[in-house]
Scaffold this active site. Structure first.
Site, PDB file in Angstrom:
ATOM      1  CB  SER A 142      -0.788  -0.660   0.866  1.00 59.80           C
ATOM      2  OG  SER A 142       0.021  -0.152   2.798  1.00 59.80           O
ATOM      3  CB  CYS A 143       0.273   4.792  -0.222  1.00 56.87           C
ATOM      4  SG  CYS A 143      -1.682   5.367   0.697  1.00 56.87           S
ATOM      5  CG  ASN A 144       0.259   5.119   4.996  1.00 53.51           C
ATOM      6  OD1 ASN A 144       0.079   5.266   5.003  1.00 53.51           O
ATOM      7  ND2 ASN A 144      -1.619   4.397   4.720  1.00 53.51           N
ATOM      8  CG  HIS A 222      -1.311   8.612   3.700  1.00 51.05           C
ATOM      9  ND1 HIS A 222      -2.839   8.527   4.206  1.00 51.05           N
ATOM     10  CD2 HIS A 222      -1.190   8.143   2.820  1.00 51.05           C
ATOM     11  CE1 HIS A 222      -3.872   7.690   2.881  1.00 51.05           C
ATOM     12  NE2 HIS A 222      -2.831   7.238   2.825  1.00 51.05           N
ATOM     13  CD  GLN A 304      -3.719  10.080  -0.940  1.00 52.63           C
ATOM     14  OE1 GLN A 304      -3.117  10.471  -0.572  1.00 52.63           O
ATOM     15  NE2 GLN A 304      -4.984  11.082  -0.944  1.00 52.63           N
TER      16      GLN A 304
END
Ligand code: NAD
Length: 339
Positions: A142-144, A222, A304
């Site tokens: 994922s992006c995080n 984020h 993100q």
């Protein structure tokens, strides 16, 4: 030439498709969409071949005056690899697509909303490029998780990391999304630690990392508040900053230059003139990078919608195994304007 199909043409799918169009060793054979909305027109405007993701809805495209080249199954047949950018919210849909790719003998790449177990292998260009070679399935995290893996890679080039504690301050919804929230609250992920730490361990199995997360009413980015206990107690903030500076997929920003918040970072991204105003790089506030009693502290901001795009391109190359890690990352960076 690697023939690439994109299944699911939303936030991530349209960016992956555009990035594939920029590669000299890949060909975008088409994209599969569920409905003939404005994004379908964006795709046809870019001469991208459209396929109906749901055969029973194929007629909707002709009714809307949009030409399609067939159904998703036709698209998958024409591809060497399908980058599956469907929402990842229904495991039954994900499994059904996996079976289709398997039966056709095609490679499949999923995104971070899917479980690690679907692909059995999680990808980040810095940490797991070489392990992707020859695999049929992979999942770009994922992006995080991508953001944490990237900056922690640069830290790991200076010193082994004993432990990471990080708080994710997450955007409530993407800019093009009108259904998610909160719009007037701060919503903690009450289950602690949050899933992000275990997700990082799908890429870096031995990393001792724990995370917490809150969602806040913003759409832009984020922000991560990262603390890392360093093995080498002699490391200084400047050593970490120089390592961050050497990584083209990170960008250091300073409060004194006007980067007071994610708003200015995204304004800078729009100034770069990239498609969709994207910022592929993870932005780290240089002024926040501090080492106190052997622990490193910093803030980073994640766009993100786009930070995973370079990793998707590298993952495609890595699975076919013809291009090494450094060469692929250089090619990807050049094609996307990452300096
Ligand atoms: P999205 O909702 O913007 O796009 C998904 C697209 O898939 C939509 O166009 C939808 O119509 C289409 N779709 C739905 N069901 C389908 C089906 N059965 N077959 C084909 N297409 C179908 O979602 P997104 O944000 O692009 O997320 C896609 C994946 O990327 C998810 O796994 C998500 O977790 C991950 N991801 C999202 C972000 C982000 O911030 N948006 C960042 C990194 C990773």
């Amino acid at each position: 030439m690697i023939n690439v199909a994109v299944n699911g043409y939303g936030t991530i799918g349209k960016r992956v498709a555009d990035a594939v169009l920029k590669q000299d060793d890949m060909k975008l054979v088409g994209v599969a969409k569920t409905k003939p909305d404005f994004s379908a027109k964006y795709a046809t405007g870019r001469k991208i071949r459209l396929y109906s993701a749901l055969p029973e809805k194929a007629g909707d495209f002709s009714k809307a005056g949009i030409d399609i080249a067939g159904n998703a199954a036709d698209l998958f047949k024409a591809a060497d690899v399908v980058v599956d950018c469907t929402p990842g919210k229904d495991p039954k849909v994900s499994e059904a697509y996996k079976n289709q790719y398997k039966v056709l003998g095609k490679k499949g790449i999923w995104e971070g909303g899917e479980a690690h177990e679907l692909a059995g292998f999680s990808f980040n260009a810095f940490w797991s490029y070489d392990q992707a070679k020859g695999r049929q399935f992979a999942r770009v995290v994922s992006c995080n998780t991508t953001g944490l893996c990237r900056s922690l890679w640069s830290v790991s080039q200076v010193t082994p990391i004993e432990r990471v504690d990080a708080v994710m301050v997450r955007r409530a919804a993407d800019p093009g999304d009108s259904k998610n929230g909160p719009i007037n609250a701060i919503k903690p992920v009450v289950k602690v630690p949050s899933h992000h730490g275990p997700d990082v361990r799908t890429v870096i199995p031995n990393l001792n990392i724990n995370t917490m997360a809150v969602a806040v009413p913003t759409t832009l980015m984020h922000v991560h508040c990262v603390t890392a206990k360093l093995k080498d107690r002699g490391v200084k903030a400047d050593d970490i900053i120089s390592s961050f500076e050497k990584n083209p997929r990170l960008v250091l920003v300073d409060e004194a230059s006007g980067f007071k918040s994610t708003a200015e970072i995204m304004e800078y991204a729009r100034d770069l003139g990239r498609p969709f105003g994207d910022l592929y790089e993870i932005a780290i506030w240089r002024d926040s990078v501090s080492v106190v009693d052997g622990s490193l502290y910093f803030y980073q901001a994640i766009h993100q919608e786009s930070d995973v795009i370079p990793d998707n391109i590298d993952c495609i190359r890595a699975m076919f195994g013809k291009v090494g890690k450094e060469e692929s990352m250089k090619k990807t960076n050049k094609s996307l304007g990452i300096k």
